[in-house]
Design a protein around this motif. Structure first.
Motif, PDB file in Angstrom:
ATOM      1  N   GLY A   1       0.781  -1.230   0.000  1.00  0.00           N
ATOM      2  CA  GLY A   1       0.000   0.000   0.000  1.00  0.00           C
ATOM      3  C   GLY A   1       0.817   1.288   0.000  1.00  0.00           C
ATOM      4  O   GLY A   1       0.278   2.348   0.293  1.00  0.00           O
ATOM      5  N   ASN A   2       2.139   1.198  -0.329  1.00  0.00           N
ATOM      6  CA  ASN A   2       2.937   2.419  -0.416  1.00  0.00           C
ATOM      7  C   ASN A   2       3.754   2.432  -1.699  1.00  0.00           C
ATOM      8  O   ASN A   2       4.274   1.396  -2.116  1.00  0.00           O
ATOM      9  CB  ASN A   2       3.878   2.540   0.775  1.00  0.00           C
ATOM     10  N   ALA A   3       3.857   3.613  -2.293  1.00  0.00           N
ATOM     11  CA  ALA A   3       4.608   3.739  -3.541  1.00  0.00           C
ATOM     12  C   ALA A   3       6.052   4.107  -3.234  1.00  0.00           C
ATOM     13  O   ALA A   3       6.297   5.048  -2.482  1.00  0.00           O
ATOM     14  CB  ALA A   3       3.970   4.801  -4.421  1.00  0.00           C
ATOM     15  N   PRO A   4       7.026   3.381  -3.788  1.00  0.00           N
ATOM     16  CA  PRO A   4       8.445   3.707  -3.536  1.00  0.00           C
ATOM     17  C   PRO A   4       8.794   5.107  -4.036  1.00  0.00           C
ATOM     18  O   PRO A   4       9.674   5.759  -3.473  1.00  0.00           O
ATOM     19  CB  PRO A   4       9.213   2.627  -4.284  1.00  0.00           C
ATOM     20  N   ASP A   5       8.122   5.597  -5.040  1.00  0.00           N
ATOM     21  CA  ASP A   5       8.452   6.954  -5.539  1.00  0.00           C
ATOM     22  C   ASP A   5       7.770   8.045  -4.718  1.00  0.00           C
ATOM     23  O   ASP A   5       7.863   9.220  -5.039  1.00  0.00           O
ATOM     24  CB  ASP A   5       8.066   7.074  -7.021  1.00  0.00           C
ATOM     25  N   GLY A   6       7.069   7.645  -3.649  1.00  0.00           N
ATOM     26  CA  GLY A   6       6.479   8.630  -2.741  1.00  0.00           C
ATOM     27  C   GLY A   6       5.176   9.236  -3.222  1.00  0.00           C
ATOM     28  O   GLY A   6       4.626  10.116  -2.567  1.00  0.00           O
ATOM     29  N   ARG A   7       4.643   8.772  -4.337  1.00  0.00           N
ATOM     30  CA  ARG A   7       3.398   9.395  -4.791  1.00  0.00           C
ATOM     31  C   ARG A   7       2.235   8.984  -3.878  1.00  0.00           C
ATOM     32  O   ARG A   7       2.242   7.913  -3.272  1.00  0.00           O
ATOM     33  CB  ARG A   7       3.132   9.085  -6.267  1.00  0.00           C
ATOM     34  N   LYS A   8       1.299   9.893  -3.771  1.00  0.00           N
ATOM     35  CA  LYS A   8       0.202   9.708  -2.810  1.00  0.00           C
ATOM     36  C   LYS A   8      -1.118   9.444  -3.544  1.00  0.00           C
ATOM     37  O   LYS A   8      -1.293   9.879  -4.678  1.00  0.00           O
ATOM     38  CB  LYS A   8       0.015  10.986  -1.966  1.00  0.00           C
TER      39      LYS A   8
END
Ligand code: ATP
Ligand code: MG
Length: 560
Positions: free
Chosen positions: A449-456
């Motif tokens: 549930g988290n994107a490595p590139d930090g996108r939200k």
């Protein structure tokens, strides 16, 4: 006996103050209370207030509380009610031990005492009809009229009363009345009826009796026989207290209880009259006394309401001497507050919409880890399977969303809880133009549930695998009445036509389907749910105990 906890509890309400004072002054060395239901219906949340008060006081002050069935009206009373009342008091967490009594146990003694009243010139047999008695009772502003039979001799009265008992007269032909004062300011003292003729079979005494004592005659004397110290009842009996005391004064009772009155519980959107509740059941407006929309203890229990939440509610509303109406939202708050702490989290899709993840390999299944309780690590985790075909909540998708809609829509990316980011790439419609399936893609890099590139993403949604979820029927309940103060006289007009919503095609986690613990679970984002007794093998049925937020106020009360 301890003094510390007693002192700590005192002052919580005026009745506890009285009890405390009676212990301190040694008026009583041991407190005895009673809960005296008439077995003519199931118990409701109002009774819970009385139960918690009577049993609670006994517990807190080291006394005891009796359960006494006030079974003086055989035409309305049934064994089913006697059984349900005992089960419900236990469910609420209270116990009478060996102190289970019936007013009918005292019929013999009450009868003898009535003869005593006749001999003392304090009671007489009246041949007036019910209607004549009512008319001659007078009004609040006018005194009553003496009955033409008021001055019968003791011998005549005794003879007639004995023949009433022997069953010689038809129903309604005569009554035994106390001889007090037909001009008394308090109408309850205008020669109240002590016995009426009733040829009816009693659940416990069978056909032995043809006369039955009135509530006023049976109640106080039962209290006295049992050594009740504080006879706590609701405010409508305040005007009966002079009669309660008059009878205790006249009769050779073994003890002199005192009656205290408190305000009965009234709730918004709710009717607590047994007459109305009985009618709701008999007319089929609900499925039975334990219909989860009913304010009965059995209904609350079936709905999944924990007894601790009911006890907390009763504690919060307190005990007062003035009638008021409590917001049903207060009860709901107590239920949510308790369940939020105790209920494990699961996922369920109430109104499923299929979503196919086009770039997810056909036939692949992944076990993802889900947390059982966010605030309780000891509750552990469980596995839920993810696959190419999923169900999401129909409400979580909009083809043409308004500005502030952050959940799934064409081109928009959201998080599937415990799983991946997904994006909607297309919709499939039926001939009627309704969306019946979504086409999506997922981003394999966002596992957990988290994107490595930090996108939200702005929304996290619940979901279930199409293959590894189980169909279930879910029943969502709303208030039984749509009027905040429903009319007891014409309650049918105030019934909420949307009080029950059946969702026949819901999906639940397989572990939920096989769970027989009876525990309430939180279905994430949807509320609290409990398995219903209507569940059959392969066809689980769940009740929504309550939603997560107070949406009801918004739905009914306008904008919010
Ligand atoms: P009805 O609906 O005909 O008024 P009831 O509620 O009085 O019936 P009972 O079986 O006599 O029925 O009640 C048992 C006890 O519960 C009584 O002591 C009564 O005062 C109390 N009680 C009943 N309703 C409430 C209520 N809404 N709030 C608090 N106590 C209640
Ligand atoms: Mg009553």
């Amino acid at each position: 006996m301890t003094t510390e906890p007693v002192a700590a509890e005192a002052g919580r309400d005026f009745i506890r103050d009285i009890v405390q004072a009676d212990l301190s002054s040694k008026t009583h060395s041991r407190i005895v209370t009673r809960f005296p239901p008439e077995p003519n219906g199931y118990l409701h949340i109002g009774h819970a207030k009385s139960i918690a008060l009577n049993f609670g006081i006994a517990q807190e002050f080291g006394g005891k509380c009796h359960l006494r069935f006030d079974d003086t009206n055989p035409t309305k009373e049934e064994q089913e009610y006697i059984d349900s009342i005992q089960a419900d008091v236990h469910w609420l967490g209270y116990d009478w031990g060996t102190d289970l009594y019936y007013a009918s146990d005292y019929f013999e003694r009450l009868y003898e005492w009535a003869e005593g009243l006749i001999r003392a010139g304090d009671a007489y047999v009246d041949d007036q009809s019910q209607e004549e008695i009512r008319i001659n009772r007078g009004t609040l502003t006018e005194p009553g009229k003496n009955s033409p039979f008021r001055d019968r001799t003791v011998e005549e009265n005794l003879d007639l009363f004995r023949r009433m008992k022997a069953g010689e007269y038809p129903n309604g032909s005569r009554v035994l009345r106390a001889k007090i004062d037909m001009a008394a300011g308090n109408i309850n003292l205008r020669d109240p009826v002590l016995y009426r003729i009733l040829h009816a079979e009693h659940p416990r005494t069978g056909t032995k009796w043809s006369i039955y004592p009135s509530y006023d005659y049976a109640h106080g004397q039962s209290d006295a026989i049992e050594g009740i110290t504080h006879s706590i009842c609701t405010l409508e009996f305040e005007d009966h207290r002079p009669l309660y005391d008059w009878l205790l004064e006249k009769l050779p009772v073994p003890s002199k209880p005192r009656q205290y009155e408190f305000a009965r519980l009234n709730l918004t959107y709710t009717l607590l009259s047994k007459r109305v509740l009985t009618q709701l059941v008999r007319d089929g407006h609900v499925s039975g006394w334990d219909d989860p929309r009913m304010p009965t203890i059995a209904g609350l229990k079936r709905r999944g309401v924990p007894p601790a939440a009911v006890r907390e509610f009763v504690k919060r509303i307190g005990v007062a001497k003035a009638n008021s109406v409590v917001d049903v939202g207060m009860l709901e708050f107590c239920i949510r507050e308790y369940l939020n702490k105790t209920a494990e989290r699961r996922m369920a899709v109430l109104r499923p919409l299929k979503a196919v993840i086009e770039n997810y390999p056909e036939g692949q299944v992944e076990e993802l880890e889900a947390v059982n309780h966010p605030d309780d690590p000891a509750a552990g985790t469980r596995k839920i399977s993810f696959g190419r075909e999923l169900y999401i909540e129909r409400d979580d998708f909009m083809e043409n969303p308004p500005k502030k809609f952050f959940r799934l829509s064409p081109g928009n990316e959201v998080r599937l809880r415990y799983a991946y980011f997904v994006k909607c790439t297309g919709v499939i419609k039926n001939d009627a133009g309704e969306v019946v399936e979504l086409r999506c893609t997922y981003d394999p890099a966002t596992k957990g549930g988290n994107a490595p590139d930090g996108r939200k993403v702005k929304a996290t949604m619940h979901w279930l695998s199409a293959k590894d979820s189980v169909p279930a029927e879910i029943r969502v309940y709303n208030q039984l009445f749509s009027n905040p103060s429903p009319s007891a006289a014409n309650f049918a007009a105030d019934l909420n036509p949307e009080s029950l919503e059946v969702l026949p095609d819901a999906r639940i986690e397989p572990s939920v389907a096989s769970d027989n613990s009876g525990e309430v679970m939180q279905f994430e984002r949807q509320g609290y749910f409990v398995r219903d007794k209507d569940s059959a093998p392969g066809k689980p049925v769940f009740n929504r105990t309550i939603g997560l937020r107070d949406t009801f106020a918004k739905e009914v009360g306008g904008k919010g």
